[in-house]
Design an enzyme around this catalytic site. Structure first.
Site, short mmCIF file in Angstrom:
data_model
loop_
_atom_site.label_atom_id
_atom_site.label_comp_id
_atom_site.label_asym_id
_atom_site.label_seq_id
_atom_site.Cartn_x
_atom_site.Cartn_y
_atom_site.Cartn_z
N CYS A 1 0.83 -1.21 0.00
CA CYS A 1 0.00 0.00 0.00
C CYS A 1 0.87 1.26 0.00
O CYS A 1 1.49 1.57 -1.00
CB CYS A 1 -0.98 -0.04 1.18
SG CYS A 1 -2.43 1.01 0.93
N HIS B 1 -3.71 -5.03 0.25
CA HIS B 1 -3.44 -5.53 1.60
C HIS B 1 -3.46 -7.07 1.61
O HIS B 1 -4.52 -7.67 1.80
CB HIS B 1 -4.49 -5.00 2.58
CG HIS B 1 -4.36 -3.54 2.87
ND1 HIS B 1 -4.30 -3.04 4.14
CD2 HIS B 1 -4.27 -2.47 2.05
CE1 HIS B 1 -4.19 -1.72 4.10
NE2 HIS B 1 -4.17 -1.35 2.84
N GLU C 1 -2.53 -9.08 3.86
CA GLU C 1 -2.87 -9.69 5.15
C GLU C 1 -4.37 -9.98 5.23
O GLU C 1 -4.82 -10.80 6.04
CB GLU C 1 -2.43 -8.78 6.30
CG GLU C 1 -3.38 -7.66 6.66
CD GLU C 1 -3.43 -6.58 5.62
OE1 GLU C 1 -4.44 -5.85 5.56
OE2 GLU C 1 -2.46 -6.43 4.84
#
Length: 380
Positions: free
Chosen positions: A264, A354, A356
């Site tokens: 990001c 992202h 995760e």
């Protein structure tokens, strides 16, 4: 922002955009006034992770899903220690949450943390307006904060714009901390916190990485004091054009050839470090259902996004940089925005989204394995 905390209420509220468009509804969360950049998130779920994502600092988030708050709020899913959004906009808040982990309602949590919101407005119309006109400054006013619309509009237009905002230092940790490896420790990573989410070091810890999370103002000496096998640059809020210090640190890491991974804001920092520019998107990508193609494999992934800026890099082939050749490794299939960079002559790569995935799909979890592979290759 001024607030008073109340429970569920029917106090009137008004949302005022900087172009003068106004929406009237009911107060949701705290009562008072708040300001920020109006953006919309297309996720159908995951509102708790969205609210606590530091990348949403100074943004008023409009939920496109019409019914929000069904699962309440629990104590396990926050991505940081507090709610970071400047304001919250929903159409139909859940009256009663239903989930075995729920501890309180979303309205109660917003009120307790002083987050001013608004409900019972046409969020579809608001989203269409932002898509056509672009993200813009906004104010939410409720209770005694409501005044003449001209006066409210003047307040909104006095708010600083997101372009040119240097915000990562406002959300990052002030003290270094360590997330230990789960199981056998295999690697040490220095993670520069520009607005990191809690799940990110956890994903690395799951792979045997001991993560040393450093403040946004960490120096090159701070990074290498932990003797890292790799260096990570996190997500975060603000305009990457202001991030001169992280860019200089990243260039030093590239000079040394240490394996590097950015997500990001970290992707935008890498773009700048390589000599590319960045620019503000009209309305950004926010949500957990954004299609991205990994151009190195051809695979299409459904990914979690939260960014209003992007890297201006050519899509038609490798580019020469002071650190060797680089290519665009990922691209958004909705609008061809650059979603990843990969150096061909040094162990470094980044993605704009992202991986995760908290909340969101796990299609991109392999990127943490790719980071491990870079560190393994360097060690070998």
């Amino acid at each position: 922002m001024t607030t008073s905390t109340r429970g569920l209420n029917t106090a009137p509220a008004v949302l005022v955009l900087e172009d003068g468009r106004t929406f009237r509804g009911r107060a949701y969360g705290a009562v008072g006034e708040t300001f920020g950049e109006a953006v919309f998130s297309t996720g159908m779920t995951g509102y708790q992770e969205t609210l606590t994502d530091p990348s949403y600092h100074r943004q008023v988030v409009v939920m496109t899903a019409p019914h929000v708050g069904n699962t309440g709020v629990n104590d396990e899913d926050p991505e940081s220690k507090r709610i970071w959004v400047a304001g919250y906009v929903v159409r139909d808040p859940a009256r009663v949450p239903s989930n075995w982990r729920s501890r309180r309602t979303l309205d109660e949590e917003l009120a307790a943390q002083g987050v001013v919101g608004i409900s019972a407005i046409d969020t579809r119309a608001l989203t269409r307006h932002l898509r056509e006109r672009g993200a813009m400054r906004v104010g939410i006013f409720s209770g005694e904060a409501i005044a003449d619309e001209a006066a409210l509009l003047a307040k909104v237009r006095a708010v600083p714009q997101m372009k040119g905002a240097d915000l990562s230092g406002e959300v990052a940790t002030t003290e270094r901390y360590v997330v230990p490896a789960i199981g056998t420790k295999k690697f040490t990573v220095a993670a520069v916190d520009l607005g990191i989410k809690g799940m990110t070091p956890h994903r690395m810890a799951e792979r045997g990485i001991e993560v040393h999370v450093l403040p946004a103002n960490a120096t090159v000496e701070d990074v290498y004091a932990v003797n890292p096998d790799g260096v990570f640059f996190s997500n975060g809020p603000g305009d990457p054009a202001t991030a001169d210090h992280p860019v200089s640190v990243m260039r030093a890491v590239l000079e040394r050839g240490t394996p590097l991974f950015g997500i990001c804001f970290g992707n935008q920092i890498l773009g700048r470090a390589l000599g590319f520019g960045t620019y503000k998107l009209k309305y950004g990508h926010r949500g957990i259902n954004q299609p991205v193609q990994d151009r190195t494999t051809g695979k299409v992934e459904v990914t979690a996004h939260n960014h209003g800026f992007a890297v201006d890099a050519p899509l038609d082939g490798p580019s020469d940089t002071p650190y060797g050749r680089v290519e665009v490794s990922h691209v958004c299939l909705n609008d061809n925005v650059v979603e990843g960079l990969q150096l061909l002559d040094r162990p470094a790569f980044s993605v704009q989204y992202h991986p995760e995935a908290a909340a969101g799909p796990h299609d991109a979890a392999y990127l943490f394995d790719r980071f491990v592979s870079l560190m393994e290759g360097q060690r070998a």
